[in-house]
Design an enzyme around this catalytic site. Structure first.
Site, PDB file in Angstrom:
ATOM      1  N   LYS A 260       0.843  -1.192   0.000  1.00  0.00           N
ATOM      2  CA  LYS A 260       0.000   0.000   0.000  1.00  0.00           C
ATOM      3  C   LYS A 260       0.880   1.243   0.000  1.00  0.00           C
ATOM      4  CE  LYS A 260      -3.992  -1.808   2.536  1.00  0.00           C
ATOM      5  NZ  LYS A 260      -5.009  -1.655   1.491  1.00  0.00           N
ATOM      6  N   ARG A 334     -10.185 -11.494   1.292  1.00  0.00           N
ATOM      7  CA  ARG A 334     -11.048 -12.505   0.670  1.00  0.00           C
ATOM      8  C   ARG A 334     -10.378 -13.875   0.664  1.00  0.00           C
ATOM      9  NH1 ARG A 334     -11.377  -9.148  -4.863  1.00  0.00           N
ATOM     10  NH2 ARG A 334     -11.171  -7.443  -3.371  1.00  0.00           N
TER      11      ARG A 334
HETATM   12  N1  BES Z   1      -8.275  -3.847   3.903  1.00  0.00           N
HETATM   13  C1  BES Z   1      -8.394  -3.405   2.569  1.00  0.00           C
HETATM   14  C2  BES Z   1      -9.696  -2.654   2.297  1.00  0.00           C
HETATM   15  C3  BES Z   1      -9.882  -1.333   2.998  1.00  0.00           C
HETATM   16  C4  BES Z   1      -9.624  -0.149   2.364  1.00  0.00           C
HETATM   17  C5  BES Z   1     -10.384  -1.291   4.288  1.00  0.00           C
HETATM   18  C6  BES Z   1      -9.840   1.049   2.992  1.00  0.00           C
HETATM   19  C7  BES Z   1     -10.588  -0.087   4.929  1.00  0.00           C
HETATM   20  C8  BES Z   1     -10.330   1.084   4.285  1.00  0.00           C
HETATM   21  C9  BES Z   1      -8.345  -4.601   1.617  1.00  0.00           C
HETATM   22  O1  BES Z   1      -7.579  -5.670   2.023  1.00  0.00           O
HETATM   23  C10 BES Z   1      -7.773  -4.095   0.329  1.00  0.00           C
HETATM   24  O2  BES Z   1      -6.672  -3.622   0.341  1.00  0.00           O
HETATM   25  N2  BES Z   1      -8.539  -4.176  -0.751  1.00  0.00           N
HETATM   26  C11 BES Z   1      -8.124  -3.699  -2.015  1.00  0.00           C
HETATM   27  C12 BES Z   1      -8.652  -4.646  -3.052  1.00  0.00           C
HETATM   28  C13 BES Z   1      -8.093  -4.419  -4.424  1.00  0.00           C
HETATM   29  C14 BES Z   1      -6.628  -4.775  -4.445  1.00  0.00           C
HETATM   30  C15 BES Z   1      -8.859  -5.278  -5.402  1.00  0.00           C
HETATM   31  C16 BES Z   1      -8.694  -2.300  -2.227  1.00  0.00           C
HETATM   32  O3  BES Z   1      -9.810  -2.046  -1.772  1.00  0.00           O
HETATM   33  O4  BES Z   1      -8.006  -1.470  -2.806  1.00  0.00           O
HETATM   34 ZN    ZN Z   2      -5.517  -5.445   1.521  1.00  0.00          ZN
END
Ligand code: BES
Ligand code: ZN
Ligand code: ZN
Length: 491
Positions: A260, A334
C-alpha cells in the site's frame, strides 16, 4: 458509567447537572420554556446534536430532530462528550417520553450515553480519569400512566449491554498493531469465552495447515506473527436457530508485496474490525441471553512483506480445493475469508451465515464512509439485515446487488478463480462475489456479506461514534440476531 432508572422526582435527585433534550426545536415545551430566552441569547437553535452548557443554571441542552432512536442516540452521545471533558461527576434527566412505546427510545438513550462516553486514551502518558460516573433517569413521569416501568428497565439494560459490546470492539480495533497480533486476538477471544461461559477452540498454524487452509496461510507467511483461527460458540438450551458469524481479522494489512502507498497504510490496524465485531457480538448475545445458537469464527492474520511472502502470480489452493490465481496481494481479506468460510461451513450447519469484513476501498468510494454494504443471494435476509441496521440499531447500511456479468470478471486463465476482478468497476460487489464462490450450494441462500470498510474506522467523531474505531456491525448484527429470537427457524 452507571445508568440508573430511578423512582424519584427530578428535583429530588442529587446531581451536578441536568440534561435536557430539545425535541424538534420545540422551545415551548414545559422543560425548555423557562430557558427559552437565554438559549436564544446564546444562539442555541436546537439543531440535531447541537449542545449548549449553561453552567450557572447547571443545565445542558442538546437538540434532537425527533424522539426516534436514530436521533436520540447521537444527540445524547454528543451531550455526554461535552460533559466528559468537564468536572461534573453526575447527570440527571427527565425524558418526557411518556408515550407507551418508549422502550426503543429508552434503549437508544442508554446506548447514546455509553457510546458517547467512550474514549481511547491508553497510550496517553497523562490520561485524565473521566469524572463523569453516574447518570440518573427519573421515572417519576411514568407514575399513574400505562407504561411498564420494568419493560423500560429491561430496554435500558439491553442498551447498556449492546453499547458495552460496541466499546469492546472499539478497544480491540484501536489497539496498535505491534501490541495486537493474531496470538493476542486469540487470547482476547479466550478471555471473552471464559468470562461469558462460551466454548472456544483456537487453531494454531500447525492445525490450520492440517485443515488445508492454504490461502489463509499464504497471506500469513511473511509475517513473524503466526496466524490463528478462532472459534467461539454460544449454545443456549432450546435454541430457535443457529447463526455462524465469520470475521476478517487482519491485525495489520500492509498490502503485502502489492504494498500500500504510505497514506493508505495508515489506519490499517483497523483491518481486524470484522473479527473484532464478531468477538464483541458473542459477548453481547451471551449477556443478553438470546435463545439463538451463535458461532463466531475469526481468521486472525497479519499481511506483511518478506523474502518468503506470497506473490502476485502465485496460485493458491483453498481448503475446499478451489485454485486461486493471486494478482494482487492486497486483496488478502477474501483469501483469508475463503478458507474460514469453508471451515465454518464444515464445522457448523447454520441457518444463517454472516461474514463481516473491512473488505474493499471500493465500498467506501461507492456508498461513503458511514455506511455498511450488504450483499447476498437472498434478498429476504438482506432486507432483514437492512432493517436491523437502519431502523433498529442506528447503523447505516445499504444493499449492493450481485449480477452474473460482474461474476464473470473473476475468471482466471490459469486457475479456477482470480483474487481480483478484471474491471475497475464494482469492486465491493466483485469482492462479495469472490466470497460467494466458497459458499456451498446448500448454503447459498443462507449467507450474507457485510463490507464494513467505511464505518469501521473514521478519523473524526460522527454521531454516537468517536474518532477512530466505531465498532461497526456490532449493533446491527446483534439486533438481527435478537429479531430471530421472536420466531423459531423454519426451512
Ligand atoms: N483492507 C483493505 C480494504 C480497505 C480499504 C479497508 C480502505 C478499509 C479502508 C483490503 O484488504 C484491500 O486492500 N482491498 C483492495 C482490493 C483491491 C486490491 C482489489 C482495495 O480495496 O483497494
Ligand atoms: Zn488489503
Ligand atoms: Zn485488508
Amino acid at each position: 458509567m452507571k445508568i440508573e432508572f430511578i423512582d424519584k422526582k427530578i428535583k429530588d435527585i442529587n446531581a451536578n447537572l441536568e440534561l435536557i433534550v430539545v425535541i424538534d426545536k420545540n422551545f415551548e415545551h414545559d422543560l425548555v420554556k423557562k430557558y427559552q430566552n437565554t438559549l436564544k441569547e446564546v444562539g442555541f437553535e436546537g439543531e440535531q446534536d447541537e449542545v449548549i452548557l449553561l453552567a450557572e443554571s447547571k443545565k445542558i441542552f442538546v437538540g434532537s430532530n425527533s424522539i426516534k432512536s436514530k436521533d436520540i442516540r447521537p444527540a445524547v452521545a454528543s451531550a455526554i462528550r461535552v460533559v466528559l471533558g468537564k468536572n461534573y461527576d453526575s447527570i440527571k434527566m427527565l425524558t418526557y417520553l411518556s408515550h407507551q412505546k418508549c422502550t426503543a427510545t429508552m434503549r437508544a438513550l442508554a446506548e447514546g450515553i455509553i457510546l458517547g462516553a467512550y474514549k481511547y486514551d491508553r497510550y496517553k502518558s497523562k490520561a485524565k480519569e473521566p469524572k463523569l460516573k453516574e447518570i440518573y433517569i427519573s421515572s417519576s413521569e411514568y407514575n399513574n400512566k400505562e407504561v411498564d416501568k420494568a419493560a423500560i428497565k429491561r430496554a435500558i439494560n439491553k442498551g447498556i449491554e449492546t453499547a458495552q459490546a460496541v466499546n469492546l470492539a472499539r478497544d480491540i480495533v484501536n489497539t496498535p498493531p505491534d501490541d495486537f497480533y493474531p496470538k493476542i486476538m486469540a487470547r482476547v477471544a479466550k478471555d471473552i469465552a471464559n468470562n461469558e461461559g462460551l466454548e472456544y477452540e483456537i487453531l494454531t498454524k500447525k492445525e490450520i495447515a492440517h485443515e488445508k487452509m492454504n490461502a489463509l496461510l499464504s497471506v500469513a507467511r511473511a509475517s513473524s506473527r503466526a496466524p490463528r483461527v478462532i472459534h467461539l460458540s454460544y449454545k443456549p438450551k432450546d435454541a430457535k436457530s443457529v447463526v455462524s458469524l465469520i470475521g476478517k481479522g487482519l491485525t495489520y494489512d500492509s498490502g503485502g508485496l502489492s504494498l500500500k502507498p504510505s497514506d493508505f497504510m495508515v489506519t490499517m490496524k483497523s483491518d481486524k474490525s470484522g473479527g473484532s465485531a464478531v468477538l464483541a457480538i458473542l459477548q453481547a448475545v451471551a449477556r443478553l441471553k438470546l435463545p439463538i445458537e451463535v458461532h463466531g469464527f475469526v481468521g486472525a492474520v497479519e499481511n506483511m512483506i518478506g523474502g518468503n511472502a506470497y506473490k502476485p502470480d502465485d496460485v493458491l489452493r483453498a481448503k475446499d480445493g478451489t485454485t486461486i490465481e493471486v494478482r494482487n496481494t492486497d486483496a488478502e481479506g477474501r483469501l483469508v475469508l475463503a478458507d474460514v468460510l469453508c471451515y465454518a461451513q464444515e464445522k457448523v450447519n447454520a441457518n444463517y451465515i454472516i461474514d463481516m469484513a473491512t473488505l474493499t476501498g471500493a465500498c467506501v468510494v461507492g456508498v461513503g464512509q458511514y455506511t455498511v454494504g450488504v450483499m447476498g443471494n437472498n434478498q429476504k435476509i438482506v432486507d432483514k439485515m437492512l432493517y436491523a441496521a437502519n431502523v433498529a440499531s442506528g447503523e447505516m447500511a445499504t444493499d449492493l446487488p450481485f449480477n452474473r456479468y460482474l461474476k464473470k470478471t473473476l475468471k482466471s486463465n490459469i486457475a479456477d478463480i482470480c483474487n481480483i476482478a478484471n474491471t475497475r468497476y464494482g469492486g465491493a460487489i466483485t469482492a462479495g462475489l469472490f466470497l460467494e464462490h466458497f459458499i456451498k450450494e446448500e448454503n447459498k441462500q443462507k449467507w450474507i456479506h457485510l463490507d464494513i470498510a467505511g464505518p469501521a474506522f473514521v478519523e473524526h467523531a460522527w454521531g454516537e461514534n468517536p474518532n477512530g474505531a466505531s465498532g461497526a456491525g456490532v449493533r446491527m448484527v446483534t439486533r438481527f440476531i435478537e429479531k430471530l429470537s421472536d420466531t423459531k427457524h423454519e426451512e
